[in-house]
Write an enzyme that holds these catalytic residues in place. Sequence first.
Site, short mmCIF file in Angstrom:
data_model
loop_
_atom_site.label_atom_id
_atom_site.label_comp_id
_atom_site.label_asym_id
_atom_site.label_seq_id
_atom_site.Cartn_x
_atom_site.Cartn_y
_atom_site.Cartn_z
N SER A 1 0.83 -1.20 0.00
CA SER A 1 0.00 0.00 0.00
C SER A 1 0.86 1.25 0.00
CB SER A 1 -0.92 0.02 1.23
OG SER A 1 -0.15 0.22 2.41
N LYS A 2 0.24 2.36 -0.39
CA LYS A 2 0.94 3.65 -0.48
C LYS A 2 1.51 4.07 0.86
CE LYS A 2 1.78 7.31 -3.15
NZ LYS A 2 2.59 7.26 -4.37
N ARG A 3 0.88 3.64 1.94
CA ARG A 3 1.34 4.04 3.28
C ARG A 3 2.76 3.55 3.56
NH1 ARG A 3 -3.79 2.38 4.19
NH2 ARG A 3 -3.11 0.38 5.03
N GLN A 4 3.15 2.50 2.89
CA GLN A 4 4.47 1.90 3.15
C GLN A 4 5.54 2.42 2.20
OE1 GLN A 4 5.15 -0.34 5.59
NE2 GLN A 4 3.06 -0.30 6.36
N GLY A 5 5.22 3.44 1.40
CA GLY A 5 6.21 3.98 0.46
C GLY A 5 5.67 3.95 -0.96
#
Length: 488
Positions: A258-262
């Site tokens: 996911s985008k939250r992880q980079g």
Amino acid sequence: MVRVRFAPSPTGYVHIGSLRTALYNFLYAKKMNGSYVLRIEDTDQTRYVEGSIENLINCLVKTGIVHEEGPFIKGNDIEEIGSFGPYTQSKRLNIYNEYIEKLIEKDWAYTCFCSQDRLAEVRDQQKAKGETPKYDGKCRQLSKTEVEEKIKSGDPYVIRLKLPVDTIISFEDMVRGSIVFNTNDLDDQVLIKTDGFPTYHFAVVVDDHLMGITHIIRGEEWLPSTPKHVALYKAFKWEEPKYVHLPNILNDDKKKLSKRQGDVAVEDFLKKGYLPEALINYIALLGWSPDSEEEVFTMEELIQKFDLTRINKSGAVFDRNKLNWMNSIYIKSMENKKLVELITPYLLDTDIILETDFQEKPDYIQMIVETFKEKLNSLSDIVPLVNDLFKEEINFDDEMKEILKGESVPELVKVLTSEIERLDTVTPENIKKIFKIIQKEHGIKGKNLYMPVRVITTGETHGSDLMMIMSILGKEILLKRINSLILN
């Protein structure tokens, strides 16, 4: 003939997971001498992002995943090519209207007038009882007259799939084997929304059938929806395609990428200087394994080796270190001339290289690229490497200070200064001659020679080829750094 499709929604950037889905469809089509279709699923108009179709097509073309049918960019326009169009769902509304009428006639669909408030209340009550939230079927038994009266009075409505009660629906998945569901555990899925647009679940079945899709290769998140699609195939008495549900791509924490992880957008990786060939090679191995220990493949080799039966069930972790390694392999194997061409935008992002340097000092530019080539995980890595080499001030740590305390250092500095001052230009050949003079005439050799020179001129104890580095720095900077050491 094998026909597969990649059918994304135009909702923004292209996710790494979406690129892998496109790639597997592409590889299988090419392996089987079939057709690979691009279809745009834009029935959810609330999520549409301006420019995302163009971005999607550009990303696919850049990475070599080029479709035979579907939308293409022609100049400033998008043009659809193929015999099964339109390939954009919002242009196919008349087709969906025709087929939804057939479903209603077959009693496989019904009109539902329940409000969002009522649906929310039903879901809350079901959750409170520990039940799976789903539509309770209130409108299933409405008569044709009741439906007509409500529509005539302007009541908003949707059209739902009328699943048979307590019926087993099964299908074969080429990755997971036999999958079985009971309709009692499924929802009467909305097929047509209040705005008249079809939902994904209806449009995808109609489109896949009319476009002759033989294999549906998609992410495992669609697995729970597949029995509803199977039910629609049965309702229409259409031949079902073969299903292939791909494992998720995971973050380091083993959760879905996911985008939250980079960064997870393909364009982010391309902008950072990950080569399309390396990115494709890497994501091909996320969920699929060849029948050999090899890891580096061209697209043609991937096509030859790709086999749906070797797709894994379990998720694959997106390892950025492994991607860096693979990208570095591709960079190292690239011809310097081609690498200079690709790395030019990044060199212009440094504080040192000017646009005129590429015309006036091409050999100098090539020397920089050749020197740092071995240290690049991505093309953008050249920026900090060059900027750091030309830093204004060198600060020596304790290890460097110890090296500079060597008893031969004062003599080394004196000779080095004098020899560099004699040079018109600094080249690797000239530096090599200076080192030979120092070794032969002054007896300073090995670590006693190279370590102090590297520390003095670069502020590092290890690094790329010293003669190349000194040549890149040039006479003026070398003398400035040596003199700075003497003065301090």
